[in-house]
Write a protein that holds these residues in place. Structure first.
Motif, mmCIF file in Angstrom:
data_model
loop_
_atom_site.group_PDB
_atom_site.id
_atom_site.type_symbol
_atom_site.label_atom_id
_atom_site.label_comp_id
_atom_site.label_asym_id
_atom_site.label_seq_id
_atom_site.Cartn_x
_atom_site.Cartn_y
_atom_site.Cartn_z
ATOM 1 N N ASP A 1 0.824 -1.215 0.000
ATOM 2 C CA ASP A 1 0.000 0.000 0.000
ATOM 3 C C ASP A 1 0.854 1.259 0.000
ATOM 4 O O ASP A 1 0.471 2.277 -0.597
ATOM 5 C CB ASP A 1 -0.942 -0.006 1.205
ATOM 6 N N GLN A 2 1.995 1.208 0.657
ATOM 7 C CA GLN A 2 2.895 2.359 0.641
ATOM 8 C C GLN A 2 3.633 2.453 -0.691
ATOM 9 O O GLN A 2 3.857 3.549 -1.215
ATOM 10 C CB GLN A 2 3.898 2.256 1.796
ATOM 11 N N GLN A 3 3.994 1.302 -1.248
ATOM 12 C CA GLN A 3 4.737 1.288 -2.508
ATOM 13 C C GLN A 3 3.975 2.010 -3.613
ATOM 14 O O GLN A 3 4.547 2.815 -4.353
ATOM 15 C CB GLN A 3 5.017 -0.149 -2.930
ATOM 16 N N VAL A 4 2.676 1.736 -3.721
ATOM 17 C CA VAL A 4 1.900 2.315 -4.820
ATOM 18 C C VAL A 4 1.607 3.794 -4.599
ATOM 19 O O VAL A 4 1.106 4.467 -5.507
ATOM 20 C CB VAL A 4 0.584 1.534 -5.031
ATOM 21 N N GLN A 5 1.927 4.317 -3.412
ATOM 22 C CA GLN A 5 1.723 5.743 -3.152
ATOM 23 C C GLN A 5 3.005 6.562 -3.306
ATOM 24 O O GLN A 5 2.989 7.774 -3.130
ATOM 25 C CB GLN A 5 1.184 5.942 -1.728
ATOM 26 N N ILE A 6 4.101 5.903 -3.619
ATOM 27 C CA ILE A 6 5.368 6.613 -3.792
ATOM 28 C C ILE A 6 5.407 7.237 -5.187
ATOM 29 O O ILE A 6 5.324 6.528 -6.195
ATOM 30 C CB ILE A 6 6.561 5.659 -3.603
ATOM 31 N N HIS A 7 5.524 8.547 -5.237
ATOM 32 C CA HIS A 7 5.514 9.262 -6.524
ATOM 33 C C HIS A 7 6.959 9.524 -6.967
ATOM 34 O O HIS A 7 7.673 10.325 -6.361
ATOM 35 C CB HIS A 7 4.756 10.589 -6.388
ATOM 36 N N LEU A 8 7.373 8.837 -8.007
ATOM 37 C CA LEU A 8 8.695 9.058 -8.587
ATOM 38 C C LEU A 8 8.712 8.507 -10.006
ATOM 39 O O LEU A 8 7.813 7.786 -10.415
ATOM 40 C CB LEU A 8 9.792 8.399 -7.736
ATOM 41 N N ARG A 9 9.749 8.859 -10.739
ATOM 42 C CA ARG A 9 9.940 8.334 -12.086
ATOM 43 C C ARG A 9 11.100 7.341 -12.038
ATOM 44 O O ARG A 9 12.261 7.742 -11.929
ATOM 45 C CB ARG A 9 10.248 9.467 -13.071
ATOM 46 N N PRO A 10 10.801 6.039 -12.082
ATOM 47 C CA PRO A 10 11.879 5.054 -12.008
ATOM 48 C C PRO A 10 12.983 5.287 -13.026
ATOM 49 O O PRO A 10 14.162 5.062 -12.740
ATOM 50 C CB PRO A 10 11.150 3.726 -12.265
ATOM 51 N N THR A 11 12.619 5.784 -14.218
ATOM 52 C CA THR A 11 13.626 5.960 -15.271
ATOM 53 C C THR A 11 14.676 7.004 -14.897
ATOM 54 O O THR A 11 15.767 7.024 -15.485
ATOM 55 C CB THR A 11 12.955 6.367 -16.594
#
Length: 516
Positions: free
Chosen positions: A360-370
């Motif tokens: 649930d926390q993972q899907v709320q992390i806002h970032l661009r993996p690239t």
């Protein structure tokens, strides 16, 4: 005839690929021959019911025993003895008609005394039979409170009187727990004193468990598919299925089914280890029924008391007082005792637990993996760790405090962050367990391997000790450099003091220390 790998319910001969249960039941059959009453337990979907049904059919086809397989699932969680006993007697009636077709069940009244009805029924039934009776009570550990006590007490009383009065030769209680764990709530534990010598089932001769598949077992099961379809599992695929599942029957079948039914339906193609890895990932992401059941268990207090210290490499406090908790989690199949230590039962569970707790926390992390990929497609670990420190200061430390596994919150949040970045392009291998003192992570990305050790630094923890531990981990991994993430829990430390990054050379290894 179409055969398939079974992932739901009992195996059916002629419908599913299956191994003969007989080798796994040698001790069970021996105790039945010795006229014992005992417990047969194992984790969910490990083949208990399939084995019990096979045993009943085998005995009833012979001339030595009459055997009843009695499913008590519908009597689960019914504390009222009268209501529970009516259900049990109804299930016995059904089992007699199904398994002993030429026998008429003994009469009983819905208004019967729940404290004596079961014993009376079984004595009457045994008097009708020309052969000794063997009872297989499936889902027996689902009975609760007074209903459970009444059930066990009547079996015990009949057992003690059976030299003079007809009663079943053997009774097997089948479930996920040992007899001492046959309570479901702390209230039951306070009201009913049957974990010690006052147990109403202290006649139990033994508590047997159902072992996992060996690698030859896995090979034999997969080989049935090859014989049926011509599609071959290569040796590395067989080895990987066994390694990931540690022989858990449902996991073996589920990975095989995912591969042959969905991922590689072309029977001219052989199954390779990469197909197994992809199937494992699918099982985790889709949270198949068995995985979903595991997830629900993680939030039980008795489970959390054992699993949370494992995640951070700590120890269970007052372990001597928590033997029942260890036995409970062992019975569920979540952990195993190997080489003298408790370990998560298999690599799939080892990956599922932190990923589920942090999802649930993972899907709320806002970032661009690239933004963390180098031009050549590699992973820029230095930039990734700087991004992690910034995230931890701004949002991560607050989110970590919201985990139900609060002690493991920092570890779970770091894993959520890493998983968010490498999803779809790599994987994370995790090593954790009681007494390890750390969480070891190995990030695999397009041929790269990045080793990360995660520790909590308290006033009693020295950096030098942590660095030596990391050096040992790198040596085992065959790497010359790695990362040490230290969550600083020392008092009165400012963010400026905590958020540091520096290099150390230890025992010939280059270690980057990431302060948090």
């Amino acid at each position: 005839m179409t055969l398939s790998f079974n992932t739901a319910g009992c195996c059916v001969p002629g419908k599913h690929y299956m191994l003969s249960p007989e080798p796994r039941l040698a001790r069970v059959m021996h105790l039945i021959d010795q006229e014992k009453y005992f417990v047969f337990y194992a984790g969910r979907q490990t083949g208990k019911t399939t084995c019990a049904q096979w045993l009943a059919q085998r005995y009833n086809q012979g001339d030595r025993y009459a055997c009843l397989w009695v499913d008590l699932q519908t009597a689960q969680s019914v504390p009222d003895p009268a209501a529970a006993m009516r259900t049990i007697l109804e299930k016995l009636d059904h089992a007699v008609k199904r398994d002993l077709g030429d026998v008429t069940p003994p009469p009983w009244s819905p208004g019967c005394n729940p404290q004596t009805a079961l014993g009376s029924y079984l004595r009457a039934l045994c008097a009708l039979l020309p052969r000794p009776l063997v009872l297989l009570f499936d889902e027996a550990d689902g009975l609760v409170g007074p209903a459970m006590v009444s059930f066990l007490t009547q079996l015990r009383d009949g057992y003690l009187d059976r030299a003079k009065v007809p009663f079943p030769q053997s009774a097997v209680l089948i479930g996920t727990r040992q007899i001492r764990d046959y309570t479901l709530s702390e209230e039951d534990r306070q009201v009913v004193s049957w974990l010690g010598s006052a147990s109403p089932f202290n006649i139990s001769a033994e508590a047997l468990t159902l072992g996992p598949f060996s690698q030859p077992d896995v090979r034999e099961l997969l080989g049935q598919h090859t014989q049926h379809t011509g599609q071959r599992f290569k040796d590395d695929a067989v080895a990987r299925i066994h390694a990931l599942s540690q022989g858990h029957p449902w996991l073996v079948n589920a990975m095989a089914d995912q591969i042959v039914d969905r991922d590689v339906p072309d029977r001219s193609l052989s199954i390779e280890a990469d197909h197994v890895e992809a199937a494992k990932e699918t099982l985790i992401l889709e949270r198949r029924t068995h995985i979903d059941s595991l997830i629900r268990r993680l939030h039980e207090p008795r489970v959390q008391r054992i699993v949370e210290p494992m995640l951070i490499g700590g120890r269970v406090p007052d372990a001597g007082l928590l033997n029942d908790d260890f036995a409970y989690v062992l019975g569920l199949g979540l952990i195993a005792l190997r080489e003298g230590e408790y370990q998560i039962a298999n690599p799939i569970y080892k990956e599922v637990i932190p990923r589920v707790l942090s999802f649930d926390q993972q899907v709320q992390i806002h970032l661009r993996p690239t933004s963390y990929f180098r031009p050549d497609g590699g992973l820029d670990m230095a930039r990734l760790m700087l991004g992690w420190q910034e995230f931890w200061r701004q949002d991560g430390h607050l989110a970590a405090a919201g985990f139900s596994y609060q002690e493991a919150g920092p570890h779970l949040m770091l894993m959520a962050y890493l998983q968010r970045i490498i999803n779809g392009g790599g994987q994370i291998e995790r090593e954790y367990g009681l007494g390890r003192g750390a969480l070891d992570l190995l990030v695999l990305w397009r041929g790269q391997r990045h080793a990360i050790e995660v520790k909590l630094r308290r006033d009693t923890e020295t950096e030098a000790k942590a660095l030596r531990q990391v050096a040992g981990y790198l040596d085992m991994a065959g790497l010359s450099q790695g990362w040490l993430v230290m969550f600083d829990l020392r008092k009165r430390r400012t963010w400026k003091e905590k958020l540091t990054m520096r290099n150390k050379e230890v025992e010939g290894k280059s270690i980057r220390i990431v302060g948090c």
